[in-house]
Design an enzyme around this catalytic site. Structure first.
Site, PDB file in Angstrom:
ATOM      1  N   GLU A  66       0.792  -1.052   0.017  1.00  0.00           N
ATOM      2  CA  GLU A  66       0.044  -0.123  -0.040  1.00  0.00           C
ATOM      3  C   GLU A  66       0.991   1.491   0.037  1.00  0.00           C
ATOM      4  O   GLU A  66       1.851   1.431   0.641  1.00  0.00           O
ATOM      5  CB  GLU A  66      -0.940  -0.111   1.440  1.00  0.00           C
ATOM      6  CG  GLU A  66      -1.953  -1.236   1.317  1.00  0.00           C
ATOM      7  CD  GLU A  66      -3.035  -1.103   0.345  1.00  0.00           C
ATOM      8  OE1 GLU A  66      -3.179   0.034  -0.459  1.00  0.00           O
ATOM      9  OE2 GLU A  66      -3.635  -2.142   0.020  1.00  0.00           O
ATOM     10  N   CYS A 113      -7.484  -2.280   8.702  1.00  0.00           N
ATOM     11  CA  CYS A 113      -5.856  -2.377   7.951  1.00  0.00           C
ATOM     12  C   CYS A 113      -5.320  -0.814   7.717  1.00  0.00           C
ATOM     13  O   CYS A 113      -4.350  -0.713   8.193  1.00  0.00           O
ATOM     14  CB  CYS A 113      -5.979  -3.011   6.753  1.00  0.00           C
ATOM     15  SG  CYS A 113      -6.106  -4.716   7.075  1.00  0.00           S
ATOM     16  N   HIS A 138      -1.112  -5.606   1.877  1.00  0.00           N
ATOM     17  CA  HIS A 138      -2.449  -6.339   1.367  1.00  0.00           C
ATOM     18  C   HIS A 138      -1.943  -7.711   0.951  1.00  0.00           C
ATOM     19  O   HIS A 138      -1.480  -7.496  -0.195  1.00  0.00           O
ATOM     20  CB  HIS A 138      -3.477  -5.590   1.006  1.00  0.00           C
ATOM     21  CG  HIS A 138      -4.405  -4.995   1.909  1.00  0.00           C
ATOM     22  ND1 HIS A 138      -4.881  -3.856   1.780  1.00  0.00           N
ATOM     23  CD2 HIS A 138      -5.235  -5.405   2.850  1.00  0.00           C
ATOM     24  CE1 HIS A 138      -5.740  -3.379   3.077  1.00  0.00           C
ATOM     25  NE2 HIS A 138      -5.981  -4.666   3.465  1.00  0.00           N
ATOM     26  N   ARG A 189     -17.368  -0.752   7.090  1.00  0.00           N
ATOM     27  CA  ARG A 189     -18.571  -1.147   6.393  1.00  0.00           C
ATOM     28  C   ARG A 189     -19.160  -2.464   7.087  1.00  0.00           C
ATOM     29  O   ARG A 189     -20.358  -2.592   6.766  1.00  0.00           O
ATOM     30  CB  ARG A 189     -18.262  -1.562   4.771  1.00  0.00           C
ATOM     31  CG  ARG A 189     -19.379  -1.778   3.806  1.00  0.00           C
ATOM     32  CD  ARG A 189     -18.822  -1.903   2.363  1.00  0.00           C
ATOM     33  NE  ARG A 189     -17.712  -2.879   2.335  1.00  0.00           N
ATOM     34  CZ  ARG A 189     -17.933  -4.232   2.512  1.00  0.00           C
ATOM     35  NH1 ARG A 189     -19.177  -4.620   2.624  1.00  0.00           N
ATOM     36  NH2 ARG A 189     -16.666  -5.038   2.444  1.00  0.00           N
TER      37      ARG A 189
END
Ligand code: PCA
Length: 212
Positions: A80, A143, A166, A90
């Protein structure tokens, strides 16, 4: 001696396993140095994960921190590039907390860039035959939160570099139809990420962005 902190996550949502935590355990078992490798599997909770990571950093004073987590649906290992100061969950975390539109750190900068050599990691993982690509969003769940806190800690510790990777589902435990890699390849990619980060002071100059 150089100390490296490598973390993964415990399972969350509907999954019985998390390949990031499993891969970190594989790397720990096979590690032969010369650096000291500290590994941990973090809880998938906003409070617990960031606090545990910060406590590990304070205890071990690593020069390199690589946190990893599952990005179900991705087909490649993805370093990332950017951690943003935003939580918008979410789904609930593993203790049922589901914050919306909150900062990861009140008063912190809007974002931090990774201080890992992300492009060199992609190059070296790909050269080992493992699908790898850069990512410009770590999402807005636990994360990204841990990634942000790792970089915020690094900002106060000259000499410490930090970042987040990831990983896809592991083939051994992926839901039907989900893209996946063998767990051994995921572990190997994390080992490569550690080695490349130690060996590469400045990231390479290579095209790697996306159009959208
Ligand atoms: N993946 C989630 C949290 C824990 C994990 O492994 C994420 O991408 O935020």
């Amino acid at each position: 001696m150089t100390t490296v902190l490598l973390t993964g996550f415990e399972p969350f949502a509907d999954d019985a396993t998390n390949p990031s935590g499993d891969a970190v355990r594989v790397v720990a078992r096979a590690w032969s140095g010369p650096e000291r490798l500290v590994t941990a599997v973090l809880p998938v909770t906003f409070e617990g994960a960031a606090a545990t990571l910060r406590a590990l950093i304070a205890e071990h004073a690593p020069q390199l921190v690589i946190a990893t987590g599952l990005a179900g649906g991705r087909a490649a290992v993805t370093p990332e590039r950017v951690a943003i100061n935003l939580i918008d969950a979410r789904i609930p975390d593993n203790v049922g907390r589901q914050p919306g539109d909150e900062p990861s750190l009140a008063g912190g900068p809007a974002a931090y860039f990774t201080t890992l050599p992300a492009k060199a990691i992609v190059r070296d993982a790909a050269a080992a035959g493992i699908p790898a690509a850069l990512s410009t969003t770590a999402g807005t769940f636990v994360c990204n939160h841990v990634f942000y806190h790792a970089l915020d800690a690094a900002a106060a510790r000259p000499g410490m570099r930090a970042g987040f990777i990831h990983v896809p589902y592991a083939r051994e435990s992926a839901p039907t139809g989900a893209p996946a890699l063998p767990l051994g390849d995921i572990a190997r990619a994390l080992e490569i990420a550690v080695r490349t980060s130690i060996d590469t002071a400045d990231d390479i100059d290579a095209a790697g962005g996306t159009l959208h």
